[in-house]
Design an enzyme around this catalytic site. Structure first.
Site, PDB file in Angstrom:
ATOM      1  CB  SER A   1      -0.917   0.021   1.224  1.00 32.27           C
ATOM      2  OG  SER A   1      -1.647  -1.171   1.302  1.00 32.27           O
TER       3      SER A   1
HETATM    4  N1  SAH Z   1      -0.703  -5.147   4.046  1.00 29.36           N
HETATM    5  C1  SAH Z   1       0.066  -5.405   2.850  1.00 29.36           C
HETATM    6  C2  SAH Z   1      -0.692  -5.049   1.589  1.00 29.36           C
HETATM    7  C3  SAH Z   1      -1.224  -6.277   1.067  1.00 29.36           C
HETATM    8  S1  SAH Z   1      -2.119  -6.312  -0.421  1.00 29.36           S
HETATM    9  C4  SAH Z   1       1.428  -4.739   2.890  1.00 29.36           C
HETATM   10  O1  SAH Z   1       1.678  -3.978   3.828  1.00 29.36           O
HETATM   11  O2  SAH Z   1       2.234  -5.007   1.997  1.00 29.36           O
HETATM   12  C5  SAH Z   1      -3.389  -7.392   0.141  1.00 29.36           C
HETATM   13  C6  SAH Z   1      -2.977  -8.784   0.491  1.00 29.36           C
HETATM   14  O3  SAH Z   1      -4.135  -9.462   0.943  1.00 29.36           O
HETATM   15  C7  SAH Z   1      -2.434  -9.603  -0.680  1.00 29.36           C
HETATM   16  O4  SAH Z   1      -1.175 -10.087  -0.365  1.00 29.36           O
HETATM   17  C8  SAH Z   1      -3.450 -10.716  -0.839  1.00 29.36           C
HETATM   18  O5  SAH Z   1      -2.881 -11.953  -1.220  1.00 29.36           O
HETATM   19  C9  SAH Z   1      -4.029 -10.801   0.558  1.00 29.36           C
HETATM   20  N2  SAH Z   1      -5.344 -11.435   0.634  1.00 29.36           N
HETATM   21  C10 SAH Z   1      -6.401 -11.306  -0.206  1.00 29.36           C
HETATM   22  N3  SAH Z   1      -7.438 -12.052   0.218  1.00 29.36           N
HETATM   23  C11 SAH Z   1      -7.038 -12.665   1.361  1.00 29.36           C
HETATM   24  C12 SAH Z   1      -7.652 -13.586   2.271  1.00 29.36           C
HETATM   25  N4  SAH Z   1      -8.899 -14.024   2.104  1.00 29.36           N
HETATM   26  N5  SAH Z   1      -6.933 -14.005   3.323  1.00 29.36           N
HETATM   27  C13 SAH Z   1      -5.657 -13.584   3.535  1.00 29.36           C
HETATM   28  N6  SAH Z   1      -5.027 -12.727   2.709  1.00 29.36           N
HETATM   29  C14 SAH Z   1      -5.697 -12.263   1.643  1.00 29.36           C
END
Ligand code: SAH
Length: 217
Positions: free
Chosen positions: A62
């Site tokens: 993000s």
């Molecule tokens: N917080 C992260 C941003 C992640 S982007 C950072 O600081 O880099 C969102 C993430 O959520 C992705 O890696 C994606 O794989 C994950 N995601 C999506 N659906 C999910 C689910 N049902 N359970 C766990 N993770 C999930």
């Protein structure tokens, strides 16, 4: 850690302050966590530019402003236990780990979680516990949580996560807006004895919250 990014880091924190982030602890946490560690080498030069960047598995880390804003809205205290859904690069979890007692973080891609865990170890962040799982289920064995942050866009507020929030607890998450493709509302939920209080904060763009653990080759 090198000083290569010191100046850019200071400038980013100043810019965040100008954009309205005022919580000193949040700003200090962003200053302490080296964002470059969470970014693939090819994008490292952009580590302190205020935008999202691609990570493995087609996901994104993000934008720093969004990380700061969501963290501020969570009102994290140092005795608290927080759950993050969507570990991704691990950056948001690392920021939270500087502000609360323990962070539980869940990711559906094994590859992403493995890399994130390596970064937590390299940075000696020992108060983060993680697992590969479907974050829609929360982490029932560790519930209830003081705070929950979801960093992928849900179609609606996941009821199971609300149930894993303490009374008085806060959850921040992007929720899809019907008919508005790709844009979501950042929502803050406060759980009360009577139910939840919902506050719509601002439009955001996150990758979707996908059901189930990812199949990887
Ligand atoms: N917080 C992260 C941003 C992640 S982007 C950072 O600081 O880099 C969102 C993430 O959520 C992705 O890696 C994606 O794989 C994950 N995601 C999506 N659906 C999910 C689910 N049902 N359970 C766990 N993770 C999930």
């Amino acid at each position: 850690m090198s000083d290569e990014f010191d100046q850019e880091k200071i400038e980013l924190v100043m810019a965040l302050r100008k954009q309205g982030i005022s919580d000193k602890n949040v700003l200090a946490a962003l200053e302490r966590v080296p964002r470059e560690t969470f970014i693939n080498t090819s994008f490292r030069r952009q580590a302190y530019e205020d935008h999202a960047l691609p990570i493995e598995c087609g996901q994104t880390i993000s934008q720093p402003f969004i990380v700061a804003y969501m963290t501020e809205k969570l009102e994290v205290g140092d005795r608290m236990k927080a759950l993050e859904v969507g570990t991704g690069s691990g950056y948001q979890a690392a920021v939270l780990s500087r502000l609360c007692r323990r962070v539980y973080t869940v990711e559906r891609y094994r590859t992403l979680l493995r890399d994130a865990v390596r970064r937590f170890e390299a940075l000696h962040l020992h108060n983060i516990t993680s697992k590969v799982a479907d974050g829609n289920e929360g982490w029932p064995e560790q519930a209830p949580f003081d705070r929950i942050i979801v960093t992928a866009a849900a179609s609606d507020v996941p009821q199971k996560l609300v149930e894993q929030l303490k009374i008085g607890g806060i959850m921040v998450l992007p929720v899809a807006v019907p008919g508005s493709r790709g844009v979501q509302n950042l929502v803050r939920i406060i759980r009360t004895e009577e139910g939840v209080i919902r506050e719509d904060l601002m439009p955001v763009r996150f990758v979707p919250l996908v059901a189930g653990v990812a199949r990887e080759s």
